[in-house]
Design an enzyme around this catalytic site. Structure first.
Site, short mmCIF file in Angstrom:
data_model
loop_
_atom_site.label_atom_id
_atom_site.label_comp_id
_atom_site.label_asym_id
_atom_site.label_seq_id
_atom_site.Cartn_x
_atom_site.Cartn_y
_atom_site.Cartn_z
CE LYS A 125 35.66 32.45 36.18
NZ LYS A 125 35.73 33.43 37.28
CG ASP A 141 38.45 38.62 35.75
OD1 ASP A 141 37.92 37.87 34.92
OD2 ASP A 141 38.40 38.42 36.99
CD GLN A 176 35.30 33.39 41.04
OE1 GLN A 176 36.11 33.06 40.18
NE2 GLN A 176 34.08 33.80 40.74
#
Lengths: 338, 338
Positions: B63, B130, B107
């Site tokens: 990322k 997300d 995460q």
């Protein structure tokens, strides 16, 4: 599920009317029992109707009757067809703030100048007893979260299946229709019950062969008698959500209600089937009453939690209990909203 | 979709790596082009990592690389494994308030003493790049509403299918796995594209025969090479979301990555297939970059809208423009939140 695989067998009738009656009785008893302990406990449902559509009025009268029967307060707000979206939103927000109201529904459809989605999303999701708010839908769809309210028709369908001891785990469930109100949420609930779920719609190719694989078939498309008996797997459980008015000159009224499934042919093949009317419809109304009671119970729990916390915090300062029940009622909005 | 029905045909490789590269280029160019007009425009992604799991770190580095390549600011917050849930929630709320941050992800997985759902739902849904927040999930699931962000993996899958001109309307799509992150949302998106969608899972009976009906098969179960080639319909499109590390003594590292589908046998039957790695994985990361840019664009639009409104309101009072861009940056949080 019935093991009958002969067309000549009689299917089990999934009697939503009788089960809804039981649910309403259960809700009534629960409310009475809570009131015996907490006299000011009074679940209340506010229903907003814009205009005077006759079909909406029929549904509203059913809800009103069920509320009366279960001991739920019922506020009907009839607003003129000409009301602006902003005025309607203002009224929704006032009801959001009204601590005496535990559940709120705005009867659909709304006139074309009002955006239905905007109105639904304006309802405080703590009072969204229809279960249509995106936050409740999202929490229902996610396996890791629980919504405050399940939408009434899908919830009623699952309750009807469970009450009739129809196992869902591992079964092929086919849902015809992908609406926000029935198709999609019932698919999510059937999947949560471990069924293998297929969602069909107007673009589905060879829909007959898909339907023919269904152990459990749920139809919610609003098309009179669209599904024929010969499409159905022998012994399947058929849940018909449709309520359509069709012409019938043999009736005094000149019309009759039919489902999305052709009952006459389907009932010769199915192992179990819901009648129309008297199947899913009454369950929807009963679930709305249950959701309103759940919301009122939640508000009461939060009020009690707050009372405990506040008493603990104030004890060093005051030797008397500032938080009488009466005082707490007037602040129950905040409590309700956590 | 390929019309190949012979086992000997070579499938089309759905090259997610190449397409992700194109997406990142597009994002980079769009950001540059906006910056040419608005110099202080700077999309920023904040990533919170709790602990130091190596698998998480691998994903984070991907990322970070993608952010650097596209010109997106990247803030990595590494918090100790021992952090309390409350401390983590406080940090999430600070990032919610930080107007320089447009996207935030925490995460997963989190240590067992922290409730993942509580953390996900604490992220401001305006920054939920997300697409995991219940409000975004609900708005995605409902046909009448649009989420602020689509979840990255499902969005990447649809983009990969569309880029390869694979039509979905009326096709039988089978999704294996019903997770919140992939299975459920990809089923919703495939249905929105007019596919007839079946959701399978561990309780599905006779899964092979369900899979064998799939024109489009999406597998996301995290079980190495679970789906065998012989289960697959000849010519089907196979999307393998799994990334599993298995022992391989022939490799210097002693292991290799495989999908949830047995590639060797499946590639002999499928009409099109994603490789692992290099299929869905890179698309997920590219979609995260795109979502972050979308969020920054939305913040900019709201800032401009506010500027227009404010200028109009102030014009009678002031003859000069009070709202310089510099001033607006410092208030862009409120603007962003509408």
């Amino acid at each position: 599920m019935s093991q009958c695989t002969q067309r000549a067998c009689m299917p089990k009738i999934l009697d939503g009317k009788a089960l809804a009656n039981e649910v309403r009785k259960r809700v009534k008893e629960n409310i009475k029992s809570t009131q015996a302990k907490v006299p000011d406990y009074k679940p209340r449902l506010a229903v907003v109707q814009v205009g005077t559509r006759e079909d909406s009025s029929v549904y509203l009268r059913m809800k009103q009757r069920a509320a009366k029967e279960t001991g739920i307060g019922f506020t009907l707000e009839q607003l003129p067809e000409s009301i602006s979206e902003q005025e309607l939103l203002n009224r929704v927000r006032e009801l959001n703030e009204d601590s005496k109201v535990h559940g709120m529904i705005v009867q659909m459809p709304l006139p074309p100048h009002i955006n239905e989605t905007t109105v639904i999303e304006a309802i405080d999701y703590h009072k969204d007893v229809d279960g249509f708010h995106a936050l409740n839908v999202g929490k229902m769809a996610k396996r890791s979260t629980t919504p405050l309210f399940l939408p009434c028709t899908p919830k009623g369908i699952i309750e009807l299946l469970k009450a009739n001891k129809i196992s869902l785990s591992g079964k092929n469930a086919v849902v015809v229709g992908r609406s926000d109100i029935v198709g999609f949420p019932v698919a999510a609930l059937l999947s949560a019950e471990d069924a293998t779920v297929t969602i069909c719609h107007s673009k589905t190719e060879n829909i007959k062969s898909v339907i023919n694989k269904a152990d459990v078939l749920v139809v919610a498309i609003g098309q009179p008698e669209f599904i024929k008996g010969e499409w159905i797997k022998p012994g399947a459980v058929v849940i018909d959500v449709g309520i359509n008015s069709v012409t019938d000159t043999s009736k005094a009224s000149g019309k009759r209600l039919v489902g999305d499934v052709e009952y006459e042919t389907a009932s010769k093949v199915a192992g179990a089937i819901t009648p129309v009317p008297g199947g899913v419809g009454p369950m929807t109304v009963a679930m709305l009453m249950e959701n309103t009671m759940i919301s009122a119970n939640r508000a009461l729990e939060h009020r009690n939690e707050c009372q405990t916390v506040c008493e603990e915090r104030l004890q060093p300062l005051f030797s008397f209990n500032l938080f009488s029940k009466k005082f707490l009622i007037s602040t129950s909005k905040e409590v309700h909203k956590k």
